[in-house]
Motif scaffolding. Structure first.
Motif, PDB file in Angstrom:
ATOM      1  N   GLY A  72      11.030  12.346 -11.442  1.00 42.65           N
ATOM      2  CA  GLY A  72      10.942  13.389 -10.383  1.00 42.65           C
ATOM      3  C   GLY A  72      10.088  13.015  -9.319  1.00 42.65           C
ATOM      4  N   GLU A  73       8.832  12.663  -9.620  1.00 45.10           N
ATOM      5  CA  GLU A  73       7.824  12.192  -8.591  1.00 45.10           C
ATOM      6  C   GLU A  73       8.338  10.793  -7.747  1.00 45.10           C
ATOM      7  OE1 GLU A  73       4.161  12.261  -6.434  1.00 45.10           O
ATOM      8  OE2 GLU A  73       5.370  13.606  -7.782  1.00 45.10           O
ATOM      9  N   LYS A  74       8.986   9.871  -8.302  1.00 49.24           N
ATOM     10  CA  LYS A  74       9.462   8.628  -7.794  1.00 49.24           C
ATOM     11  C   LYS A  74      10.519   9.268  -6.856  1.00 49.24           C
ATOM     12  CE  LYS A  74      10.078   6.139 -11.603  1.00 49.24           C
ATOM     13  NZ  LYS A  74      10.341   4.926 -12.535  1.00 49.24           N
ATOM     14  N   THR A  75      11.513   9.912  -7.186  1.00 53.96           N
ATOM     15  CA  THR A  75      12.581  10.244  -6.409  1.00 53.96           C
ATOM     16  C   THR A  75      12.011  11.026  -4.995  1.00 53.96           C
ATOM     17  OG1 THR A  75      14.277  10.834  -7.894  1.00 53.96           O
ATOM     18  CG2 THR A  75      14.594  12.113  -6.030  1.00 53.96           C
ATOM     19  N   LYS A  76      10.868  11.955  -5.243  1.00 56.98           N
ATOM     20  CA  LYS A  76      10.349  12.662  -4.081  1.00 56.98           C
ATOM     21  C   LYS A  76       9.730  11.726  -3.137  1.00 56.98           C
ATOM     22  CE  LYS A  76       6.364  15.522  -3.282  1.00 56.98           C
ATOM     23  NZ  LYS A  76       5.203  16.405  -3.756  1.00 56.98           N
ATOM     24  N   LEU A  77       8.902  10.699  -3.576  1.00 52.38           N
ATOM     25  CA  LEU A  77       8.234   9.787  -2.939  1.00 52.38           C
ATOM     26  C   LEU A  77       9.414   8.803  -2.193  1.00 52.38           C
ATOM     27  CD1 LEU A  77       5.322   8.540  -5.122  1.00 52.38           C
ATOM     28  CD2 LEU A  77       5.207  10.047  -3.164  1.00 52.38           C
ATOM     29  N   GLN A  78      10.394   8.608  -2.961  1.00 53.36           N
ATOM     30  CA  GLN A  78      11.531   7.705  -2.074  1.00 53.36           C
ATOM     31  C   GLN A  78      12.134   8.403  -0.882  1.00 53.36           C
ATOM     32  OE1 GLN A  78      12.047   4.364  -3.374  1.00 53.36           O
ATOM     33  NE2 GLN A  78      12.896   4.472  -0.967  1.00 53.36           N
ATOM     34  N   LYS A  79      12.369   9.854  -1.213  1.00 52.61           N
ATOM     35  CA  LYS A  79      12.874  10.407  -0.021  1.00 52.61           C
ATOM     36  C   LYS A  79      12.030  10.454   1.130  1.00 52.61           C
ATOM     37  CE  LYS A  79      16.003  13.625  -2.728  1.00 52.61           C
ATOM     38  NZ  LYS A  79      16.002  15.154  -3.092  1.00 52.61           N
ATOM     39  N   LEU A  80      10.792  10.664   0.999  1.00 53.06           N
ATOM     40  CA  LEU A  80       9.633  10.557   2.039  1.00 53.06           C
ATOM     41  C   LEU A  80       9.642   9.260   2.533  1.00 53.06           C
ATOM     42  CD1 LEU A  80       6.773  12.352   0.478  1.00 53.06           C
ATOM     43  CD2 LEU A  80       8.229  13.182   2.373  1.00 53.06           C
ATOM     44  N   ALA A  81       9.827   8.090   1.845  1.00 53.60           N
ATOM     45  CA  ALA A  81      10.164   6.574   2.455  1.00 53.60           C
ATOM     46  C   ALA A  81      11.137   6.449   3.108  1.00 53.60           C
ATOM     47  CB  ALA A  81       9.885   5.484   1.248  1.00 53.60           C
ATOM     48  N   ASP A  82      12.208   6.972   2.520  1.00 58.20           N
ATOM     49  CA  ASP A  82      13.379   6.850   3.389  1.00 58.20           C
ATOM     50  C   ASP A  82      13.704   7.589   4.848  1.00 58.20           C
ATOM     51  OD1 ASP A  82      14.363   5.429   1.265  1.00 58.20           O
ATOM     52  OD2 ASP A  82      15.614   7.083   0.315  1.00 58.20           O
ATOM     53  N   GLU A  94       0.679  -1.344   0.002  1.00 63.20           N
ATOM     54  CA  GLU A  94      -0.129  -0.033   0.029  1.00 63.20           C
ATOM     55  C   GLU A  94       0.783   1.346  -0.084  1.00 63.20           C
ATOM     56  OE1 GLU A  94      -2.909  -0.148   3.060  1.00 63.20           O
ATOM     57  OE2 GLU A  94      -3.538  -2.164   2.458  1.00 63.20           O
ATOM     58  N   TYR A  95       2.100   1.109   0.214  1.00 64.45           N
ATOM     59  CA  TYR A  95       3.123   2.254   0.461  1.00 64.45           C
ATOM     60  C   TYR A  95       3.883   2.213  -0.961  1.00 64.45           C
ATOM     61  CZ  TYR A  95       1.417   3.068   4.997  1.00 64.45           C
ATOM     62  OH  TYR A  95       0.412   3.538   5.917  1.00 64.45           O
ATOM     63  N   GLY A  96       3.815   1.175  -1.884  1.00 61.25           N
ATOM     64  CA  GLY A  96       4.513   1.174  -3.145  1.00 61.25           C
ATOM     65  C   GLY A  96       4.757   2.266  -3.893  1.00 61.25           C
ATOM     66  N   ILE A  97       5.706   2.385  -4.482  1.00 53.99           N
ATOM     67  CA  ILE A  97       5.989   3.626  -5.508  1.00 53.99           C
ATOM     68  C   ILE A  97       5.679   3.062  -6.913  1.00 53.99           C
ATOM     69  CG2 ILE A  97       7.395   5.629  -6.575  1.00 53.99           C
ATOM     70  CD1 ILE A  97       9.039   5.116  -3.977  1.00 53.99           C
ATOM     71  N   PRO A  98       4.725   3.479  -7.635  1.00 54.31           N
ATOM     72  CA  PRO A  98       4.298   3.136  -8.823  1.00 54.31           C
ATOM     73  C   PRO A  98       5.296   2.971  -9.830  1.00 54.31           C
ATOM     74  CG  PRO A  98       2.326   4.341  -7.938  1.00 54.31           C
ATOM     75  CD  PRO A  98       3.543   4.742  -7.089  1.00 54.31           C
ATOM     76  N   GLU A  99       5.776   2.306 -10.662  1.00 52.74           N
ATOM     77  CA  GLU A  99       6.796   2.146 -11.779  1.00 52.74           C
ATOM     78  C   GLU A  99       6.568   3.281 -12.771  1.00 52.74           C
ATOM     79  OE1 GLU A  99       6.428  -1.567 -14.154  1.00 52.74           O
ATOM     80  OE2 GLU A  99       6.815  -1.943 -12.019  1.00 52.74           O
ATOM     81  N   GLY A 152      10.960   7.862   6.548  1.00 55.12           N
ATOM     82  CA  GLY A 152       9.914   7.093   7.480  1.00 55.12           C
ATOM     83  C   GLY A 152       8.572   7.537   7.513  1.00 55.12           C
ATOM     84  N   THR A 153       8.350   8.193   6.421  1.00 52.35           N
ATOM     85  CA  THR A 153       7.038   8.810   6.059  1.00 52.35           C
ATOM     86  C   THR A 153       6.474   8.674   4.727  1.00 52.35           C
ATOM     87  OG1 THR A 153       7.860  11.121   5.314  1.00 52.35           O
ATOM     88  CG2 THR A 153       7.283  10.790   7.689  1.00 52.35           C
ATOM     89  N   PRO A 154       6.507   7.437   4.338  1.00 50.42           N
ATOM     90  CA  PRO A 154       6.097   6.942   3.107  1.00 50.42           C
ATOM     91  C   PRO A 154       4.549   7.433   2.719  1.00 50.42           C
ATOM     92  CG  PRO A 154       5.751   5.018   4.660  1.00 50.42           C
ATOM     93  CD  PRO A 154       6.509   6.285   5.260  1.00 50.42           C
ATOM     94  N   VAL A 155       4.347   7.582   1.609  1.00 54.39           N
ATOM     95  CA  VAL A 155       2.798   8.099   1.163  1.00 54.39           C
ATOM     96  C   VAL A 155       2.122   6.815   0.854  1.00 54.39           C
ATOM     97  CG1 VAL A 155       1.794   9.330  -0.694  1.00 54.39           C
ATOM     98  CG2 VAL A 155       3.897  10.310   0.083  1.00 54.39           C
ATOM     99  N   HIS A 156       1.056   6.811   1.425  1.00 50.84           N
ATOM    100  CA  HIS A 156      -0.039   5.766   1.236  1.00 50.84           C
ATOM    101  C   HIS A 156      -0.703   5.899   0.064  1.00 50.84           C
ATOM    102  CE1 HIS A 156      -3.757   3.319   2.118  1.00 50.84           C
ATOM    103  NE2 HIS A 156      -2.729   2.463   2.934  1.00 50.84           N
ATOM    104  N   CYS A 157      -1.170   4.921  -0.585  1.00 56.07           N
ATOM    105  CA  CYS A 157      -1.824   4.874  -1.990  1.00 56.07           C
ATOM    106  C   CYS A 157      -2.998   5.455  -1.985  1.00 56.07           C
ATOM    107  CB  CYS A 157      -2.263   3.216  -2.502  1.00 56.07           C
ATOM    108  SG  CYS A 157      -3.235   2.584  -1.214  1.00 56.07           S
TER     109      CYS A 157
END
Length: 277
Positions: free
Chosen positions: A145-155, A135-140, A157-162
């Protein structure tokens, strides 16, 4: 079909009845009490397909469309000779497929999964199932740019929920991506087959003055009409008595299938009717 719980309004009754009248066997899955289901439809608890303790809801709208997306993928993976249909998909004529693939373009960019048939061994279906396990996966398919942003949030400790991502992330966007990726988009049907009346013209289905405009979109190839349930219910609820125009397309279809809209009105609190789409 899936209706998580609550009474069906005349919109959903119309769609369920249309499949029954076309000769299809219809199973309506649910998780809580459900009423006003047309005679002839089998009513089965959703645990038969997918056991859930919690339901994923879209953060902005509260819609259960995300859970509905997951449910349909599990349903197709477990079923033979089965096509998923949203409860706002009206059946014009019987659905037929020799390959097990049954879906269509909604626009020049997206294949919608409101009507979805996939064989159990479909690579696209496997991809959809794998994606929705996290449910917190980053769509491929997101831009770098969006994937990088989401990965930084995940790293951090605040991953974005679907549920906080864009609308349709597990629905049309995912379906389109995986069908393209696997080459199964070659089976997608033209717009006129499943989505002849587009989202921007959805109100034409309600208004009598727009009957000719709505019907002009239908062709001999059309097998379904998408009614855009959440939005069309909201529009209908704003009208006198929650009724469509007499002489409009929806009213015409209600008469054709013997559905009394007064016996299954759109709830005053429309959100209560938005159990699934």
């Amino acid at each position: 079909m899936l209706w998580v719980e609550g009474p069906l309004s005349y919109v959903e009754q119309l769609c369920v009845q249309s499949f029954l009248d076309a000769g299809h066997e219809v199973t309506l899955y649910h998780y809580g009490p459900v009423t006003r289901v047309p005679d002839g439809a089998a009513v089965v608890h959703g645990d038969a397909i997918l056991k859930r303790d919690e339901f994923i809801q879209h953060g902005r709208t509260g819609s259960l469309a995300l859970f509905s997306d997951v449910f349909r993928y599990h349903l197709l993976a477990q079923s033979d000779r089965t096509i998923w249909a949203d409860t706002d998909a009206y059946c014009v004529k019987p659905f037929r497929t020799e390959t097990g693939h049954y879906y269509g373009w909604e626009s020049n960019k997206h294949i919608n999964g409101g009507v979805l048939g996939l064989p159990k061994d479909s690579p696209a279906l496997a991809g959809l199932l794998e994606m929705t396990r996290d449910e917190y996966g980053i769509p491929e398919w997101f831009e770098d740019g969006e994937k990088t942003k989401l990965q930084k949030l995940a790293d951090a400790g605040t991953p974005v929920h679907c549920s906080e991502m864009q609308w349709g992330v597990w629905g049309p966007h995912a379906v389109t991506h995986y069908l393209h990726k696997t080459g199964e988009d070659k089976y997608a049907l033209p717009i006129e087959v499943l989505y002849p009346i587009g989202f921007k013209n959805r109100r034409h289905m309600v208004k009598a003055a727009r009957l000719a405009s709505a019907e002009s979109c239908l062709t001999d190839a059309t097998t379904s009409i998408h009614l855009y349930g959440r939005r069309i219910r909201r529009f209908l609820s704003s009208r006198p008595g929650g009724m469509p125009d007499k002489g409009g397309l929806i009213e015409k279809l209600l008469r054709k299938h013997g559905i009394d809209p007064h016996a299954a009105p759109i709830p005053d609190h429309v959100a209560a009717a938005e159990a699934a789409e």
